[in-house]
Design a protein around this motif. Structure first.
Motif, PDB file in Angstrom:
ATOM      1  N   GLU A   5       5.623  -4.734   1.120  1.00 37.07           N
ATOM      2  CA  GLU A   5       4.591  -3.708   1.234  1.00 37.07           C
ATOM      3  C   GLU A   5       4.363  -3.319   2.695  1.00 37.07           C
ATOM      4  O   GLU A   5       4.168  -2.136   3.017  1.00 37.07           O
ATOM      5  CB  GLU A   5       3.278  -4.213   0.619  1.00 37.07           C
ATOM      6  CG  GLU A   5       2.244  -3.116   0.447  1.00 37.07           C
ATOM      7  CD  GLU A   5       0.999  -3.602  -0.281  1.00 37.07           C
ATOM      8  OE1 GLU A   5       0.064  -2.797  -0.428  1.00 37.07           O
ATOM      9  OE2 GLU A   5       0.970  -4.779  -0.691  1.00 37.07           O
ATOM     10  N   ASN A   8       6.769   4.386   5.973  1.00 30.95           N
ATOM     11  CA  ASN A   8       5.957   5.554   5.626  1.00 30.95           C
ATOM     12  C   ASN A   8       5.260   6.139   6.854  1.00 30.95           C
ATOM     13  O   ASN A   8       5.211   7.357   7.044  1.00 30.95           O
ATOM     14  CB  ASN A   8       4.912   5.177   4.574  1.00 30.95           C
ATOM     15  CG  ASN A   8       5.525   4.925   3.205  1.00 30.95           C
ATOM     16  OD1 ASN A   8       6.680   5.269   2.959  1.00 30.95           O
ATOM     17  ND2 ASN A   8       4.763   4.316   2.321  1.00 30.95           N
ATOM     18  N   THR A  46      -6.990  -2.296   4.418  1.00 30.40           N
ATOM     19  CA  THR A  46      -7.042  -3.099   3.191  1.00 30.40           C
ATOM     20  C   THR A  46      -7.062  -4.586   3.509  1.00 30.40           C
ATOM     21  O   THR A  46      -7.833  -5.356   2.931  1.00 30.40           O
ATOM     22  CB  THR A  46      -5.828  -2.786   2.298  1.00 30.40           C
ATOM     23  OG1 THR A  46      -5.807  -1.394   2.007  1.00 30.40           O
ATOM     24  CG2 THR A  46      -5.898  -3.571   1.002  1.00 30.40           C
ATOM     25  N   TYR A  69      -2.981   0.091   5.376  1.00 25.01           N
ATOM     26  CA  TYR A  69      -2.624  -1.296   5.089  1.00 25.01           C
ATOM     27  C   TYR A  69      -3.501  -2.245   5.894  1.00 25.01           C
ATOM     28  O   TYR A  69      -3.983  -3.261   5.384  1.00 25.01           O
ATOM     29  CB  TYR A  69      -1.146  -1.521   5.413  1.00 25.01           C
ATOM     30  CG  TYR A  69      -0.628  -2.900   5.046  1.00 25.01           C
ATOM     31  CD1 TYR A  69      -0.337  -3.223   3.720  1.00 25.01           C
ATOM     32  CD2 TYR A  69      -0.412  -3.867   6.015  1.00 25.01           C
ATOM     33  CE1 TYR A  69       0.144  -4.477   3.377  1.00 25.01           C
ATOM     34  CE2 TYR A  69       0.063  -5.117   5.690  1.00 25.01           C
ATOM     35  CZ  TYR A  69       0.340  -5.420   4.371  1.00 25.01           C
ATOM     36  OH  TYR A  69       0.816  -6.668   4.042  1.00 25.01           O
ATOM     37  N   GLY A  71      -2.957   8.670  -1.853  1.00 21.57           N
ATOM     38  CA  GLY A  71      -2.616   8.134  -3.175  1.00 21.57           C
ATOM     39  C   GLY A  71      -2.004   6.749  -3.045  1.00 21.57           C
ATOM     40  O   GLY A  71      -2.553   5.869  -2.368  1.00 21.57           O
ATOM     41  N   ARG A  72      -0.851   6.548  -3.651  1.00 14.78           N
ATOM     42  CA  ARG A  72      -0.154   5.253  -3.566  1.00 14.78           C
ATOM     43  C   ARG A  72       0.769   5.178  -2.348  1.00 14.78           C
ATOM     44  O   ARG A  72       1.427   4.161  -2.137  1.00 14.78           O
ATOM     45  CB  ARG A  72       0.656   5.023  -4.842  1.00 14.78           C
ATOM     46  CG  ARG A  72      -0.214   4.897  -6.093  1.00 14.78           C
ATOM     47  CD  ARG A  72       0.644   4.643  -7.320  1.00 14.78           C
ATOM     48  NE  ARG A  72      -0.185   4.527  -8.519  1.00 14.78           N
ATOM     49  CZ  ARG A  72       0.307   4.337  -9.742  1.00 14.78           C
ATOM     50  NH1 ARG A  72       1.628   4.241  -9.919  1.00 14.78           N
ATOM     51  NH2 ARG A  72      -0.512   4.240 -10.773  1.00 14.78           N
ATOM     52  N   TYR A  79      -0.847  14.748  -3.388  1.00 17.08           N
ATOM     53  CA  TYR A  79      -1.075  13.359  -2.999  1.00 17.08           C
ATOM     54  C   TYR A  79       0.223  12.656  -2.607  1.00 17.08           C
ATOM     55  O   TYR A  79       1.238  12.765  -3.293  1.00 17.08           O
ATOM     56  CB  TYR A  79      -1.769  12.606  -4.135  1.00 17.08           C
ATOM     57  CG  TYR A  79      -3.077  13.259  -4.523  1.00 17.08           C
ATOM     58  CD1 TYR A  79      -4.228  13.073  -3.760  1.00 17.08           C
ATOM     59  CD2 TYR A  79      -3.149  14.103  -5.624  1.00 17.08           C
ATOM     60  CE1 TYR A  79      -5.410  13.692  -4.098  1.00 17.08           C
ATOM     61  CE2 TYR A  79      -4.340  14.732  -5.978  1.00 17.08           C
ATOM     62  CZ  TYR A  79      -5.463  14.514  -5.205  1.00 17.08           C
ATOM     63  OH  TYR A  79      -6.637  15.137  -5.539  1.00 17.08           O
ATOM     64  N   GLY A  80       0.159  11.948  -1.497  1.00 17.91           N
ATOM     65  CA  GLY A  80       1.328  11.240  -0.993  1.00 17.91           C
ATOM     66  C   GLY A  80       1.777  11.794   0.350  1.00 17.91           C
ATOM     67  O   GLY A  80       0.964  12.267   1.152  1.00 17.91           O
ATOM     68  N   LYS A 109       1.085   4.351   0.965  1.00 16.14           N
ATOM     69  CA  LYS A 109       0.279   3.603   1.929  1.00 16.14           C
ATOM     70  C   LYS A 109       0.920   3.632   3.308  1.00 16.14           C
ATOM     71  O   LYS A 109       2.123   3.431   3.460  1.00 16.14           O
ATOM     72  CB  LYS A 109       0.128   2.151   1.461  1.00 16.14           C
ATOM     73  CG  LYS A 109      -0.818   1.310   2.318  1.00 16.14           C
ATOM     74  CD  LYS A 109      -1.106  -0.035   1.676  1.00 16.14           C
ATOM     75  CE  LYS A 109      -2.021   0.122   0.479  1.00 16.14           C
ATOM     76  NZ  LYS A 109      -2.458  -1.188  -0.070  1.00 16.14           N
TER      77      LYS A 109
END
Length: 528
Positions: free
Chosen positions: A46, A53, A220, A217, A209-210, A127-128, A212
């Protein structure tokens, strides 16, 4: 002339004070690192995905933002276009809002339940990656535009005539004349924008969205899991692009215009060029107005986009959540950061420009500009770790200090540049007339740099009002600034309330900007 004891003491005191505010928290943060967590993080799929990303988003956004900003700056300085000042004001409007607000504005227009999808059945799959890039471009474009616009104003336009005499085609003259002056600003701006995108979590939080990123990160891991060791490691990684930007900024030589007469010759009308530039200006300005305007609709609509009938329910909901209290907190924090930060930045700039130049002066200068290499989210984390348990922890004072440090470098450089332009013999004249340094500062330097001082105050205030990343780890219920409410409402899917808070911040910043602009005009008339 040998430096006296009190001058040296002042330099040492300022160096120690800034070191405590800038360097000490970072050292304390990095001390939290546990090497076992570093190995775990390196092997974490992740984390690797978030890193990739972030690099993708940063690279694409920086290229788009720089390209658009360059064209816009060229249009303002080179184009024969009416109402250029108004276009400049519109382009800079996104600076008056937190980054997360730009993500929300995209959701209002392009989201699954946005205006275009509901009324025209147009879904761009916001989203994304796509949404983060769009939101990040809106967030960074005003900054890139201002940096490049300022640089383009220092081009020696007399060289256009030389290029014309040499028979160089018109389409090549701009490249030959402008680019040597713009090379460093473009490179520096690219890395500055890359740093903003790489470390921002507001836009990804709204439209990611998903998908990340490294900043989300980190958010979170620290907020959600309270893993300070991993947070410190990720914070160290987020420092890398900012450090690269810092090193490039101080290492690349700049092409300077030594011609004191920088009066630009009349712009030559080129109908095709001007039409294209005007279309670009109108298009981008319209998009910005529509995105910000969507907040107004969201605030007063009963249920956007299904029921657009007028309602004040969302405003009441926000006010019932003590929004006015948090707005006053934010104004108090921003005003304090503006006054104290501007005073500190001006004093440090005076010391590094008008007092004896030696190794101690260079050390103070490096510490003063080093804060530009610390992303807001990293600064907030380091302050939380570094000052935990102290008397300022989770108070309004730690937020004020964090904002001062976060935005210190730019006002300091503003003051430094202004003071360097003043006559180098003022101090000698004052000594001859038996006038103290303090009186010289009050009676000579401040009146001659009042425009810069006002700009410093505006810069500190507006940025302190809009920042979320620098204070997200530092607030308590009593000290929370209003910008944090946007995060809370967004997390609860209360987008109308989040838009209401965004409008409150925007109105506050616009009013403050207008008031200080009037004050600036008044003092300009007095001292001109």
């Amino acid at each position: 002339m040998k430096e006296n004891f009190y001058t040296r003491l002042l330099k040492v005191t300022l160096s120690i004070f800034l070191s405590i505010l800038v360097i000490y928290p970072l050292v304390m943060m990095l001390r939290q690192v546990q090497w076992n967590d570093l190995r775990v993080l390196i092997n974490d799929v992740e984390f690797k995905r978030a890193m990739i990303n972030s690099i993708k988003v940063t690279s694409v956004t920086a290229m788009i933002s720089i390209s658009l900003a360059y064209i816009l700056a060229f249009a303002i300085t080179q184009g024969n276009i009416r109402f250029k000042n108004y276009f400049s004001i519109i382009i800079m409007l996104p600076m008056l809002l937190p980054s997360i607000s730009h993500g929300l504005s995209l959701v209002n227009i392009f989201g699954d339940n946005g205006f275009l999808n509901q009324y025209f059945n147009i879904n761009i799959n916001l989203y994304g990656f796509k949404g983060i890039v769009m939101g990040s471009v809106i967030y960074t474009l005003p900054v890139a535009f201002l940096l490049l616009l300022d640089a383009m104003r220092y081009v020696d336009y007399n060289k256009y005539e030389i290029a014309e005499v040499l028979g160089i085609p018109r389409w090549r003259r701009s490249l030959i004349v402008i680019w040597p002056y713009m090379k460093k600003p473009v490179i520096v701006t690219f890395f500055a924008i890359a740093t903003m995108v790489f470390t921002d979590y507001g836009v990804p939080l709204a439209v990611g969205g998903r998908f990340k990123t490294l900043a989300t990160y980190l958010y979170t891991e620290v907020i959600g899991l309270l893993n300070f060791s991993k947070g410190a490691i990720i914070g160290g990684v987020l420092l890398i692009p900012a450090l690269i930007s810092f090193l490039i900024d101080i290492s690349i030589k700049d092409v300077r215009n030594n011609n004191l007469n920088r009066v630009k010759k009349d712009v030559i009308t080129n109908k095709i060029r001007d039409f294209i530039l005007k279309v670009i200006l109108v298009s981008i300005s319209t998009l910005i107005i529509v995105l910000i305007g969507s907040f107004v609709i969201l605030v007063v609509a009963t249920k956007y986009p299904y029921d657009l009938s007028f309602s004040l329910d969302h405003i009441r909901n926000v006010l019932n959540k003590d929004a006015l209290k948090y707005l006053l907190n934010a104004i108090g924090i921003s005003a304090s950061a503006a006054v104290v930060g501007s005073l500190l930045a001006y004093v440090v700039a005076y010391v590094t420009t008008r007092l004896e130049q030696n190794w101690l002066t260079k050390v103070l200068h490096i510490i003063a500009i080093s804060s530009i290499a610390i992303p807001g989210i990293v600064l907030g984390l380091s302050y939380m770790i570094g000052f935990k348990g102290s008397f300022i922890y989770q108070t309004i004072y730690i937020i004020i200090l964090a904002n001062i440090v976060h935005f210190f470098a730019s006002p300091y450089l503003m003051a430094r540049n202004a003071l360097q332009k003043l006559n180098a013999h003022y101090e000698d004249i004052g000594k001859t007339l038996n006038v103290s340094r303090f009186r010289m500062v009050v009676d000579v330097f401040i009146p001659n740099t009042i425009d810069t001082i006002i700009e410093m105050v505006i810069y500190f205030f507006i940025n302190s009002m809009t920042t979320i990343s620098a204070v997200t780890f530092l607030y308590s219920v009593k000290s929370m600034p209003i910008s944090i409410m946007i995060n809370q409402f967004t997390g609860a899917l209360m987008f109308e309330e989040a838009a209401t808070v965004s409008i409150m911040i925007l109105i506050t910043n616009v009013v403050v900007k207008m008031v200080f602009t009037l004050i600036k005009k008044k003092y300009t008339l007095i001292y001109s």
